[in-house]
Scaffold this motif. Structure first.
Motif, mmCIF file in Angstrom:
data_model
loop_
_atom_site.group_PDB
_atom_site.id
_atom_site.type_symbol
_atom_site.label_atom_id
_atom_site.label_comp_id
_atom_site.label_asym_id
_atom_site.label_seq_id
_atom_site.Cartn_x
_atom_site.Cartn_y
_atom_site.Cartn_z
ATOM 1 N N THR A 24 0.843 -1.190 0.000
ATOM 2 C CA THR A 24 0.000 0.000 0.000
ATOM 3 C C THR A 24 0.878 1.240 0.000
ATOM 4 O OG1 THR A 24 -1.868 1.084 1.105
ATOM 5 C CG2 THR A 24 -0.191 0.110 2.517
ATOM 6 N N ASN A 28 -0.462 8.853 -3.285
ATOM 7 C CA ASN A 28 -1.414 9.086 -4.383
ATOM 8 C C ASN A 28 -0.759 8.890 -5.752
ATOM 9 O OD1 ASN A 28 -4.098 9.620 -5.116
ATOM 10 N ND2 ASN A 28 -3.616 11.756 -5.578
ATOM 11 N N ASN A 30 -0.124 7.072 -9.231
ATOM 12 C CA ASN A 30 -0.907 6.229 -10.129
ATOM 13 C C ASN A 30 -0.195 4.922 -10.471
ATOM 14 O OD1 ASN A 30 -3.249 7.796 -10.427
ATOM 15 N ND2 ASN A 30 -2.251 9.109 -11.921
ATOM 16 N N ALA A 52 -5.804 2.458 -11.102
ATOM 17 C CA ALA A 52 -6.792 1.508 -10.580
ATOM 18 C C ALA A 52 -7.514 0.819 -11.734
ATOM 19 C CB ALA A 52 -7.783 2.231 -9.672
ATOM 20 N N ARG A 68 -5.640 -4.382 -8.936
ATOM 21 C CA ARG A 68 -5.505 -2.985 -8.509
ATOM 22 C C ARG A 68 -6.910 -2.384 -8.446
ATOM 23 N NH1 ARG A 68 -1.824 1.399 -9.845
ATOM 24 N NH2 ARG A 68 -2.049 2.873 -8.106
ATOM 25 N N SER A 69 -7.556 -2.584 -7.314
ATOM 26 C CA SER A 69 -8.920 -2.082 -7.150
ATOM 27 C C SER A 69 -8.944 -0.647 -6.626
ATOM 28 C CB SER A 69 -9.723 -2.990 -6.210
ATOM 29 O OG SER A 69 -9.062 -3.084 -4.968
ATOM 30 N N THR A 70 -7.867 -0.217 -5.981
ATOM 31 C CA THR A 70 -7.778 1.150 -5.481
ATOM 32 C C THR A 70 -6.434 1.750 -5.877
ATOM 33 O OG1 THR A 70 -6.748 0.589 -3.371
ATOM 34 C CG2 THR A 70 -9.160 0.519 -3.454
ATOM 35 N N THR A 71 -6.320 3.051 -5.797
ATOM 36 C CA THR A 71 -5.040 3.699 -6.082
ATOM 37 C C THR A 71 -3.968 3.292 -5.089
ATOM 38 O OG1 THR A 71 -6.143 5.622 -7.050
ATOM 39 C CG2 THR A 71 -3.876 5.949 -6.313
ATOM 40 N N GLU A 72 -4.386 3.050 -3.827
ATOM 41 C CA GLU A 72 -3.420 2.815 -2.754
ATOM 42 C C GLU A 72 -2.837 1.410 -2.725
ATOM 43 O OE1 GLU A 72 -6.052 6.092 -2.066
ATOM 44 O OE2 GLU A 72 -6.554 3.966 -2.285
ATOM 45 N N ASP A 73 -3.614 0.412 -3.123
ATOM 46 C CA ASP A 73 -3.219 -0.978 -2.875
ATOM 47 C C ASP A 73 -2.907 -1.743 -4.156
ATOM 48 O OD1 ASP A 73 -5.804 -0.694 -0.529
ATOM 49 O OD2 ASP A 73 -3.677 -0.843 -0.001
#
Lengths: 113, 113
Positions: A24, A28, A30, A52, A68-73
């Motif tokens: 994670t 922010n 990409n 994402a 990659r479902s979120t930007t963070e993880d």
């Protein structure tokens, strides 16, 4: 900012087992990447993501999967672990623009026996 | 295959000496050449980078020399210190894309006090 955080730090797997390496980032960014590092072999790109929902194969993708479902993880999944997957795994992130540096986590040392 | 060849594999230097690590590449489309520094147990971190429109870039005691015609670039560490002991990776990419970064195999530098 914590930067790029990887868990776990160490893991021992038996042949055929599966596991997920977690990554994670709180910058922010990409772009995110998974590398493996073997002694004397440098860093090899496994998978990367430019945002994402978007992933792509790197140089050595066989035996691994990502999402990659979120930007963070950006988790890395190992299915049916093999001794050849014994390595140190690094997750990294970047802005993705030309010349933007990669920010690496501190790695996960994985042993498959 | 795109490659970056790095030498030497290991290097021992006395405190105050000059450390020199060399890299050679084949793909003339490469247009971004970073160096990463990695301490034991940590992920690599960007040290210094150069683009082929300049022949030299200096940041403190660290200098990149770039020879476009020879397709070679090198890292010079002046007045080497024990705290510089680490593994150094050269890398190259084209179109400035971080996802297309190709790493050398690394040089383990030891600076003796």
């Amino acid at each position: 900012n914590a930067g790029v955080t990887q868990t776990p730090k160490f893991r021992i797997l038996k042949i055929g087992q599966s596991m997920t390496l977690q990554c994670t980032q709180d910058m922010n960014h990409n772009y995110m990447y998974w590398y493996r590092q073997d002694p004397g072999m440098g860093l090899k790109l496994i998978y990367y993501s430019v945002g994402a929902g978007i992933t792509d194969k790197g140089e050595v993708p066989n035996g691994y999967n990502v999402s990659r479902s979120t930007t963070e993880d950006f988790p890395l999944r190992l299915e049916l672990a093999a001794p050849s997957q014994t390595s140190v795994y690094f997750c990294a992130s970047s802005l993705g623009q030309g010349g933007s540096p990669l920010h690496f986590g501190n790695g996960t040392r994985l042993t498959v026996t | 295959q795109q490659q970056v060849k790095q030498s030497p594999q290991s290097l021992i230097v006395q405190k105050g000496g000059i450390s020199i690590i060399n890299c050679a590449y084949e793909n003339t489309a490469f247009d971004y050449f970073p160096w990463y520094q990695q301490f034991p147990g940590k992920g690599p971190a960007l040290l210094i980078a150069i683009r082929p429109d300049v022949s030299e870039k200096k940041e403190g005691r660290f200098t990149i020399s770039f020879n476009k015609s020879a397709k070679q670039f090198s890292l010079h560490i002046m007045d080497s210190q024990p705290g510089d002991s680490a593994t150094y990776f050269c890398a190259a990419s084209y179109q400035g894309g971080s996802e297309k970064l190709v790493f050398g195999k690394g040089t383990k530098l030891t600076v003796n006090p």
